[in-house]
Design a protein around this motif. Structure first.
Motif, mmCIF file in Angstrom:
data_model
loop_
_atom_site.group_PDB
_atom_site.id
_atom_site.type_symbol
_atom_site.label_atom_id
_atom_site.label_comp_id
_atom_site.label_asym_id
_atom_site.label_seq_id
_atom_site.Cartn_x
_atom_site.Cartn_y
_atom_site.Cartn_z
ATOM 1 N N TRP A 1 -11.028 21.393 76.573
ATOM 2 C CA TRP A 1 -10.571 22.527 76.160
ATOM 3 C C TRP A 1 -11.678 23.482 76.772
ATOM 4 C CZ3 TRP A 1 -5.954 22.763 73.491
ATOM 5 C CH2 TRP A 1 -5.716 21.847 73.001
ATOM 6 N N GLU B 1 -3.535 30.795 67.747
ATOM 7 C CA GLU B 1 -3.761 30.678 69.280
ATOM 8 C C GLU B 1 -4.996 30.201 69.615
ATOM 9 O OE1 GLU B 1 -1.638 33.195 72.062
ATOM 10 O OE2 GLU B 1 0.349 33.137 70.595
ATOM 11 N N LEU B 2 -5.845 31.316 69.511
ATOM 12 C CA LEU B 2 -7.196 31.154 69.925
ATOM 13 C C LEU B 2 -8.033 32.499 69.424
ATOM 14 C CD1 LEU B 2 -7.669 31.988 73.884
ATOM 15 C CD2 LEU B 2 -5.741 32.482 72.248
ATOM 16 N N PHE C 1 -9.786 27.317 70.730
ATOM 17 C CA PHE C 1 -8.511 27.279 70.459
ATOM 18 C C PHE C 1 -8.463 26.759 68.986
ATOM 19 C CE2 PHE C 1 -8.884 26.833 75.026
ATOM 20 C CZ PHE C 1 -7.928 27.330 75.322
ATOM 21 N N ASP C 2 -7.134 27.215 68.466
ATOM 22 C CA ASP C 2 -6.585 26.903 67.259
ATOM 23 C C ASP C 2 -6.718 25.581 66.772
ATOM 24 O OD1 ASP C 2 -5.442 28.612 64.707
ATOM 25 O OD2 ASP C 2 -4.224 26.943 64.931
ATOM 26 N N LEU D 1 -3.484 23.580 67.605
ATOM 27 C CA LEU D 1 -3.374 23.077 68.956
ATOM 28 C C LEU D 1 -3.993 21.744 69.071
ATOM 29 C CD1 LEU D 1 -3.630 26.150 71.030
ATOM 30 C CD2 LEU D 1 -1.545 24.816 70.393
ATOM 31 N N LEU E 1 -1.078 21.604 76.577
ATOM 32 C CA LEU E 1 -0.928 22.515 75.260
ATOM 33 C C LEU E 1 -1.880 23.671 75.795
ATOM 34 C CD1 LEU E 1 -1.354 19.916 72.384
ATOM 35 C CD2 LEU E 1 0.597 21.483 72.700
ATOM 36 N N MET E 2 -2.862 23.588 76.296
ATOM 37 C CA MET E 2 -3.747 24.686 76.408
ATOM 38 C C MET E 2 -3.408 25.469 77.276
ATOM 39 S SD MET E 2 -7.631 24.658 78.203
ATOM 40 C CE MET E 2 -7.244 23.908 79.708
ATOM 41 N N SER F 1 -0.363 26.127 78.364
ATOM 42 C CA SER F 1 0.849 26.765 77.987
ATOM 43 C C SER F 1 0.504 28.125 77.042
ATOM 44 C CB SER F 1 2.074 25.932 77.031
ATOM 45 O OG SER F 1 2.908 26.572 76.668
ATOM 46 N N THR F 2 -0.549 27.664 76.154
ATOM 47 C CA THR F 2 -1.087 28.778 75.148
ATOM 48 C C THR F 2 -1.775 29.611 76.211
ATOM 49 O OG1 THR F 2 -1.365 27.017 73.589
ATOM 50 C CG2 THR F 2 -2.850 29.150 73.541
ATOM 51 N N THR G 1 0.763 32.297 77.989
ATOM 52 C CA THR G 1 1.361 32.969 76.876
ATOM 53 C C THR G 1 0.303 34.241 76.717
ATOM 54 O OG1 THR G 1 2.825 31.422 76.200
ATOM 55 C CG2 THR G 1 2.658 33.660 74.736
ATOM 56 N N PHE G 2 -0.862 33.679 76.225
ATOM 57 C CA PHE G 2 -1.898 34.761 76.056
ATOM 58 C C PHE G 2 -2.039 35.821 77.034
ATOM 59 C CE2 PHE G 2 -6.369 35.236 76.394
ATOM 60 C CZ PHE G 2 -6.720 36.330 75.646
#
Length: 310
Positions: A2, A237-238, A253-254, A257, A280-281, A283-284, A287-288
């Protein structure tokens, strides 16, 4: 896996390389440990460490690369102390201190002699390449180090046209407005409790664990100060700290996740876990990043100076 910090760069004329071609190019610049008389070495290494030799991991349009750095630690004080002793010995033998050129030659010889005995320090920087959105994210807190990483990638690829991601209006203006006018804040963006305000004279006011809507903060904003750093969060999300140069730091990160990654990698395979976390990271983050640009008024038109677009 992460990321803790991130600097974002816009790719122009994105190289049309498949994974195998990119693997081959990076392989020509693979990391090699420093030799006895070398001060520093940099090169690309496997993001999974000892669990895989792959230099490129590509998952759902996102690539993960890693640049490794090794350097010998030779404290300046050690070199200077030895140089002083040799200069004293030279003066005792010749009756006069060494000339500047001779002193420099002595120093170079000392470094050459001591380097093989010096300890080495390793570090690495991960690179996220979002193919679909033509973005590169470098996971480091220092913009200078990020530029050095991009230089190495550019050398490996032969060409890499990137510019720091920029918004149409100054980031500080948007952050200041969010604090001044709560109604202007995006619905799913939460304001944190750490803020840094900069005055016209470049003086900095730092406030930690304080209500951003407090009288003290609002008074400072009313006096003309602008927000240069602000802790924020996107629910589910974060959480992160946004700087006025669009650097993203102190990323957390949340938990959801991280729990999802744990559930998908219960067999304990380290390579699978790394790739799952990266999927996962990335993709997040993808979007972010799109959300963030929208919240900040849109991206500056490529090829033009930031802030100049209507």
């Amino acid at each position: 896996m992460w990321f803790k910090h991130l600097h974002l760069f816009r790719l122009h004329q994105q190289p049309t390389l498949d994974t195998d071609a990119l693997e081959t190019l990076l392989g020509e610049h693979r990391f090699i440990p420093v030799g006895k008389h070398e001060a520093r070495r940099v090169g690309f290494s496997a993001p999974a460490g000892r669990h895989s030799e792959q230099l490129v991991h590509e998952i759902m349009g996102h690539r993960l690369l890693r640049l490794r750095r090794q350097e010998r630690i030779l404290p300046t004080t050690v070199v200077n102390d030895e140089l002083e002793e040799r200069c004293e010995a030279y003066e005792a033998a010749h009756g006069t201190p060494p000339a500047r050129r001779e002193k420099q030659a002595m120093k170079e010889k000392i470094v050459e002699e001591l380097l093989p005995q010096a300890f080495t320090r390793h570090s690495h920087v991960d690179i996220w390449w979002d193919i679909e959105n033509a973005l590169i994210g470098v996971a480091n807190s220092s913009r200078k180090r990020c530029e050095e990483v991009l230089d190495q990638l550019r050398e490996a690829l032969g060409s890499l046209k990137v510019t720091p991601l920029a918004t149409r209006q100054p980031v500080s203006r948007s952050m200041t407005q969010w604090l001044k006018e709560p109604s202007s804040r995006p619905d799913n963006l939460e304001i944190g409790i750490d803020v840094e305000l900069r005055g016209e004279d470049d003086s900095v006011l730092r406030a930690r664990a304080i209500d951003p809507e407090s009288d003290e903060i609002q008074s400072a904003l009313a006096s003309g100060r602008l927000v240069s750093k602000l802790s924020l969060a996107v629910e589910g999300e974060l959480a992160f700290t946004l700087l006025d140069d669009l650097a993203i730091k102190n990323i957390k990160f949340d938990d959801r996740l991280i729990e999802d990654a744990d559930e998908d990698t219960q067999d304990g395979d380290a390579l699978v876990r790394m790739e799952t976390e990266f999927a996962l990271m990335s993709s997040t983050l993808s979007t972010f990043t799109r959300q963030l640009l929208t919240w900040l008024g849109g991206e500056a038109t490529p090829g033009s100076a930031p802030w100049d677009q209507a």
